[in-house]
Design an enzyme around this catalytic site. Sequence first.
Site, PDB file in Angstrom:
ATOM      1  CB  VAL A 108      -0.957   0.000   1.223  1.00 33.22           C
ATOM      2  CG1 VAL A 108      -1.965  -1.134   1.113  1.00 33.22           C
ATOM      3  CG2 VAL A 108      -0.195  -0.085   2.547  1.00 33.22           C
ATOM      4  CG  HIS A 124      -4.172  -5.640   0.125  1.00 33.22           C
ATOM      5  ND1 HIS A 124      -3.155  -6.397   0.658  1.00 33.22           N
ATOM      6  CD2 HIS A 124      -5.100  -6.540  -0.316  1.00 33.22           C
ATOM      7  CE1 HIS A 124      -3.447  -7.683   0.560  1.00 33.22           C
ATOM      8  NE2 HIS A 124      -4.620  -7.792  -0.037  1.00 33.22           N
TER       9      HIS A 124
END
Length: 276
Positions: A108, A124
Amino acid sequence: MHAQPTDRSADPLREWLSPFRQVFVLTGAGCSTGSGIPDYRDADGQWKRTPPVTYQAFVGDAQVNARYWARSFIGWPRVAEAQPNAAHRALAQWQTRGGVSALVTQNVDGLHQRAGSAPVIDLHGRLDHVVCLFCDAVLARADMQRSLAERNPDWAGLEAMTAPDGDADLDGRDFSRFSVPPCPHCSGLLKPDVVFFGENVPRPRYLQAQSALQASDAVLVVGSSLMVYSGYRFVRGAHEAGLPIAIVNRGRTRADDLATLKIDAEAGAALGTALA
């Protein structure tokens, strides 16, 4: 599966990749450790630390919410300042040459994009965005950082050990007076635009990755233990479809028995040479 020792990782990986024209690449935390961002799991795929906060606790417990944002307030600058390493750069250059059907990351941190990769499927989500759970407004994480600083001046300048995903170790602190700003548009609850444990990957994102997998002739996993099902299911699907699978990762993964090539090596060292 044919495993290769670390110090000879580049040649077998280059040879393995040579017949393929559209490779589905899945990356995990081991791709970013060389940029100073810690990972969650050890060489056996076990947690190195307390598992991350769940979605249910984040939205349902004000104390947990304050604790998350306090730790993020201290940890975020290290993610924001992190720079791509040899693994990110090698994948970006390879993608530019046209050998990648999709670059899917479980990370991320946005480091693939900073290295020049495009497009990237952020399975994600991204830490540099914040979303309102009430009105769906999206804010820049930098704006959230300024708001947190204004509300919590006593927390500015605290030193703490860096933890995965923009977190920081602040054990023993009292979080009860840490003030979390509401959404500036509707006063709703703000959350980093990432998939927490207990949440599902948004279906459009999953379908985009699944479509790319179906158009691929091989799968390369880089820096992931695949202990999280959201990533493992693509490797499992590739195996069921008869696609060759190579894994570059320090230590054991959930899919070692599915791989045709497993290389126990640091991602940057292996990819920097193999993809040159």
